[in-house]
Design a protein around this motif. Structure first.
Motif, PDB file in Angstrom:
ATOM      1  N   VAL A  99      -1.934  -3.291  -3.251  1.00 25.67           N
ATOM      2  CA  VAL A  99      -2.709  -4.239  -2.443  1.00 25.67           C
ATOM      3  C   VAL A  99      -4.116  -3.662  -2.276  1.00 25.67           C
ATOM      4  O   VAL A  99      -4.273  -2.496  -1.901  1.00 25.67           O
ATOM      5  N   THR A 100      -5.128  -4.466  -2.570  1.00 23.28           N
ATOM      6  CA  THR A 100      -6.498  -4.011  -2.404  1.00 23.28           C
ATOM      7  C   THR A 100      -7.352  -5.082  -1.728  1.00 23.28           C
ATOM      8  O   THR A 100      -7.109  -6.274  -1.907  1.00 23.28           O
ATOM      9  N   ASP A 101      -8.323  -4.615  -0.946  1.00 22.40           N
ATOM     10  CA  ASP A 101      -9.292  -5.530  -0.330  1.00 22.40           C
ATOM     11  C   ASP A 101     -10.653  -5.405  -1.017  1.00 22.40           C
ATOM     12  O   ASP A 101     -11.663  -5.880  -0.509  1.00 22.40           O
ATOM     13  N   GLY A 102     -10.667  -4.741  -2.171  1.00 20.27           N
ATOM     14  CA  GLY A 102     -11.911  -4.521  -2.893  1.00 20.27           C
ATOM     15  C   GLY A 102     -12.515  -3.156  -2.618  1.00 20.27           C
ATOM     16  O   GLY A 102     -13.291  -2.641  -3.420  1.00 20.27           O
ATOM     17  N   GLU A 103     -12.131  -2.566  -1.490  1.00 30.49           N
ATOM     18  CA  GLU A 103     -12.613  -1.228  -1.135  1.00 30.49           C
ATOM     19  C   GLU A 103     -11.474  -0.215  -1.128  1.00 30.49           C
ATOM     20  O   GLU A 103     -11.614   0.894  -1.620  1.00 30.49           O
ATOM     21  N   THR A 104     -10.367  -0.600  -0.529  1.00 33.53           N
ATOM     22  CA  THR A 104      -9.226   0.287  -0.360  1.00 33.53           C
ATOM     23  C   THR A 104      -8.043  -0.236  -1.167  1.00 33.53           C
ATOM     24  O   THR A 104      -7.816  -1.442  -1.220  1.00 33.53           O
ATOM     25  N   LYS A 105      -7.300   0.674  -1.789  1.00 30.97           N
ATOM     26  CA  LYS A 105      -6.106   0.296  -2.550  1.00 30.97           C
ATOM     27  C   LYS A 105      -4.898   1.027  -1.980  1.00 30.97           C
ATOM     28  O   LYS A 105      -4.932   2.233  -1.749  1.00 30.97           O
ATOM     29  N   VAL A 106      -3.836   0.265  -1.736  1.00 34.12           N
ATOM     30  CA  VAL A 106      -2.586   0.811  -1.214  1.00 34.12           C
ATOM     31  C   VAL A 106      -1.465   0.507  -2.208  1.00 34.12           C
ATOM     32  O   VAL A 106      -1.339  -0.628  -2.677  1.00 34.12           O
ATOM     33  N   SER A 107      -0.661   1.535  -2.541  1.00 31.30           N
ATOM     34  CA  SER A 107       0.502   1.338  -3.415  1.00 31.30           C
ATOM     35  C   SER A 107       1.775   1.424  -2.598  1.00 31.30           C
ATOM     36  O   SER A 107       1.906   2.310  -1.745  1.00 31.30           O
ATOM     37  N   ILE A 108       2.687   0.511  -2.863  1.00 34.23           N
ATOM     38  CA  ILE A 108       3.988   0.500  -2.184  1.00 34.23           C
ATOM     39  C   ILE A 108       5.082   0.572  -3.231  1.00 34.23           C
ATOM     40  O   ILE A 108       5.273  -0.354  -4.019  1.00 34.23           O
ATOM     41  N   CYS A 109       5.786   1.693  -3.264  1.00 34.99           N
ATOM     42  CA  CYS A 109       6.863   1.917  -4.232  1.00 34.99           C
ATOM     43  C   CYS A 109       8.090   2.357  -3.446  1.00 34.99           C
ATOM     44  O   CYS A 109       8.220   3.516  -3.078  1.00 34.99           O
ATOM     45  N   LEU A 110       8.974   1.413  -3.181  1.00 39.00           N
ATOM     46  CA  LEU A 110      10.146   1.721  -2.365  1.00 39.00           C
ATOM     47  C   LEU A 110      11.341   2.030  -3.275  1.00 39.00           C
ATOM     48  O   LEU A 110      11.288   2.982  -4.023  1.00 39.00           O
ATOM     49  N   ASP A 111      12.389   1.270  -3.264  1.00 41.74           N
ATOM     50  CA  ASP A 111      13.607   1.648  -3.975  1.00 41.74           C
ATOM     51  C   ASP A 111      13.401   1.631  -5.495  1.00 41.74           C
ATOM     52  O   ASP A 111      13.170   0.575  -6.090  1.00 41.74           O
ATOM     53  N   THR A 112      13.530   2.796  -6.108  1.00 45.52           N
ATOM     54  CA  THR A 112      13.466   2.895  -7.569  1.00 45.52           C
ATOM     55  C   THR A 112      14.143   4.194  -7.989  1.00 45.52           C
ATOM     56  O   THR A 112      14.057   5.200  -7.276  1.00 45.52           O
ATOM     57  N   GLY A 113      14.817   4.159  -9.110  1.00 45.68           N
ATOM     58  CA  GLY A 113      15.519   5.355  -9.579  1.00 45.68           C
ATOM     59  C   GLY A 113      14.651   6.288 -10.392  1.00 45.68           C
ATOM     60  O   GLY A 113      15.014   7.442 -10.626  1.00 45.68           O
ATOM     61  N   PHE A 136       2.514   8.460   2.501  1.00 47.85           N
ATOM     62  CA  PHE A 136       3.590   8.140   3.442  1.00 47.85           C
ATOM     63  C   PHE A 136       4.917   8.282   2.692  1.00 47.85           C
ATOM     64  O   PHE A 136       5.190   7.508   1.765  1.00 47.85           O
ATOM     65  N   LEU A 137       5.720   9.261   3.064  1.00 49.67           N
ATOM     66  CA  LEU A 137       7.047   9.414   2.466  1.00 49.67           C
ATOM     67  C   LEU A 137       8.032   8.566   3.274  1.00 49.67           C
ATOM     68  O   LEU A 137       8.185   8.768   4.481  1.00 49.67           O
ATOM     69  N   THR A 138       8.681   7.616   2.609  1.00 43.66           N
ATOM     70  CA  THR A 138       9.506   6.635   3.307  1.00 43.66           C
ATOM     71  C   THR A 138      10.924   6.596   2.747  1.00 43.66           C
ATOM     72  O   THR A 138      11.244   7.270   1.760  1.00 43.66           O
ATOM     73  N   HIS A 139      11.751   5.771   3.390  1.00 44.92           N
ATOM     74  CA  HIS A 139      13.114   5.483   2.920  1.00 44.92           C
ATOM     75  C   HIS A 139      13.943   6.755   2.743  1.00 44.92           C
ATOM     76  O   HIS A 139      14.750   6.865   1.826  1.00 44.92           O
ATOM     77  N   LEU A 140      13.740   7.743   3.631  1.00 44.32           N
ATOM     78  CA  LEU A 140      14.546   8.963   3.571  1.00 44.32           C
ATOM     79  C   LEU A 140      15.985   8.660   3.996  1.00 44.32           C
ATOM     80  O   LEU A 140      16.213   7.947   4.967  1.00 44.32           O
ATOM     81  N   SER A 141      16.921   9.219   3.262  1.00 45.17           N
ATOM     82  CA  SER A 141      18.326   9.105   3.652  1.00 45.17           C
ATOM     83  C   SER A 141      18.566   9.965   4.886  1.00 45.17           C
ATOM     84  O   SER A 141      18.157  11.131   4.931  1.00 45.17           O
ATOM     85  N   SER A 142      19.244   9.396   5.878  1.00 48.50           N
ATOM     86  CA  SER A 142      19.529  10.157   7.097  1.00 48.50           C
ATOM     87  C   SER A 142      20.611  11.207   6.855  1.00 48.50           C
ATOM     88  O   SER A 142      20.714  12.186   7.601  1.00 48.50           O
ATOM     89  N   SER A 180      -3.925   5.070  -0.488  1.00 47.03           N
ATOM     90  CA  SER A 180      -2.685   5.353   0.239  1.00 47.03           C
ATOM     91  C   SER A 180      -1.506   5.111  -0.673  1.00 47.03           C
ATOM     92  O   SER A 180      -1.488   4.133  -1.436  1.00 47.03           O
ATOM     93  N   TYR A 181      -0.513   6.002  -0.594  1.00 44.02           N
ATOM     94  CA  TYR A 181       0.731   5.863  -1.361  1.00 44.02           C
ATOM     95  C   TYR A 181       1.889   5.791  -0.385  1.00 44.02           C
ATOM     96  O   TYR A 181       2.141   6.741   0.366  1.00 44.02           O
ATOM     97  N   ILE A 182       2.578   4.653  -0.379  1.00 46.07           N
ATOM     98  CA  ILE A 182       3.780   4.476   0.427  1.00 46.07           C
ATOM     99  C   ILE A 182       4.936   4.521  -0.557  1.00 46.07           C
ATOM    100  O   ILE A 182       5.152   3.599  -1.344  1.00 46.07           O
ATOM    101  N   ILE A 183       5.656   5.638  -0.575  1.00 44.31           N
ATOM    102  CA  ILE A 183       6.630   5.874  -1.642  1.00 44.31           C
ATOM    103  C   ILE A 183       7.900   6.490  -1.066  1.00 44.31           C
ATOM    104  O   ILE A 183       7.846   7.271  -0.113  1.00 44.31           O
ATOM    105  N   GLU A 184       9.031   6.123  -1.648  1.00 44.59           N
ATOM    106  CA  GLU A 184      10.281   6.655  -1.112  1.00 44.59           C
ATOM    107  C   GLU A 184      10.510   8.094  -1.583  1.00 44.59           C
ATOM    108  O   GLU A 184      10.177   8.464  -2.707  1.00 44.59           O
ATOM    109  N   ALA A 185      11.030   8.900  -0.671  1.00 45.22           N
ATOM    110  CA  ALA A 185      11.552  10.231  -0.984  1.00 45.22           C
ATOM    111  C   ALA A 185      12.954  10.219  -0.394  1.00 45.22           C
ATOM    112  O   ALA A 185      13.172  10.651   0.722  1.00 45.22           O
TER     113      ALA A 185
END
Length: 251
Positions: A131-145, A213-219, A160-165
């Motif tokens: 997602v970009t507004d022309g100035e800032t770009k954000v990547s969202i990569c959630l569930d993937t093997g 941003f490290l996301t989707h961590l298994s509890s 910004s990188y929003i990615i699962e670990a």
């Protein structure tokens, strides 16, 4: 400037709000509608200001809160394959993420440009987004093997990188999960390990002050400090130091 608010993350539900001067979009809506409403208000966003919801895939922890769309008349975008697993969204709100010659088409909304990209998960047609507004770009990569070259190319140059670990493989193998579940998590259509995430970020982060941003961590099969340290150690190999060259947050 795109403001990132991670409203929910993990197997209990996932929802990310991205806000520009002009609009807010959600990536996934995987917790109850009332929880999303509450968390939006907590970060200063009115639910009726949301322009669209972009679905990565139709597993429950990513679509549970989609009734929000009907209440506030929000457009919902998903791939043809993932619409097979989504019900209850009013017909006039359903938007198709389409391909042209095998490549996902860009979606232009007021204030943001959204570019889908293929991911690898045990769903019909899962995707991630930039997602970009022309100035800032954000990547969202959630569930993937796995993270392939096409995904790296799509995400490159992000602020910004929003990615699962999701997990540490040794913890998965030592868990009481059935072997079939263990095999699924560890497969190329399961979830990213800390090491896989670190390797991808080593290729992506340039040291321009990016936010990770490290996301989707298994509890059960991960620990926040373990995920964070694995990424930091990987980036140190490229001479990149947290707090100096980039910021990192475990959600």
């Amino acid at each position: 400037m795109i403001k990132v608010d991670i409203l929910a993350s993990g197997s209990g539900g996932n929802c990310v709000a991205l806000t520009t001067d002009q609009s807010t979009v959600l990536i996934d809506a995987g917790v109850a509608k009332t929880k999303i409403e509450k968390r939006l208000l907590e970060v200063g966003i009115k639910p009726n200001d949301i322009e669209a919801i972009f679905v990565t895939h139709a597993h429950g922890d990513h679509i549970k809160g989609l009734p929000l769309a009907n209440k506030y008349r929000i457009l919902v975008y998903a791939t043809y394959g993932e619409w097979k697993g989504i019900s209850g969204v009013d017909d006039e709100l359903q938007q198709l993420v389409e391909t042209l010659h095998g490549v996902y088409e860009t979606i232009n909304l007021s204030g943001v440009i959204v570019q889908p990209f293929r991911t690898h998960h045990d769903a019909y047609e899962p995707i991630g987004y930039t997602v970009t507004d022309g100035e800032t770009k954000v990547s969202i990569c959630l569930d993937t093997g796995k993270v392939d070259a096409e995904m790296l190319a799509a995400m490159s140059g992000s602020d910004s990188y929003i990615i699962e670990a999701n997990h540490e493989p040794a913890m998965v193998e030592a868990s009481d999960y059935p072997h079939t579940v263990q095999a699924r998590i560890l497969s190329d259509i399961g979830h990213l390990s800390n090491e896989q995430t670190a390797t991808a970020l080593q290729r992506l982060v340039q040291g321009r002050g990016e936010k990770i941003f490290l996301t989707h961590l298994s509890s059960r099969n991960n620990m926040p400090i373990l995920a964070e340290m694995t990424v930091k150690q990987s980036l140190i190999k490229r001479g990149l130091i947290a707090g100096k060259h980039y910021e990192i947050e475990v959600v």
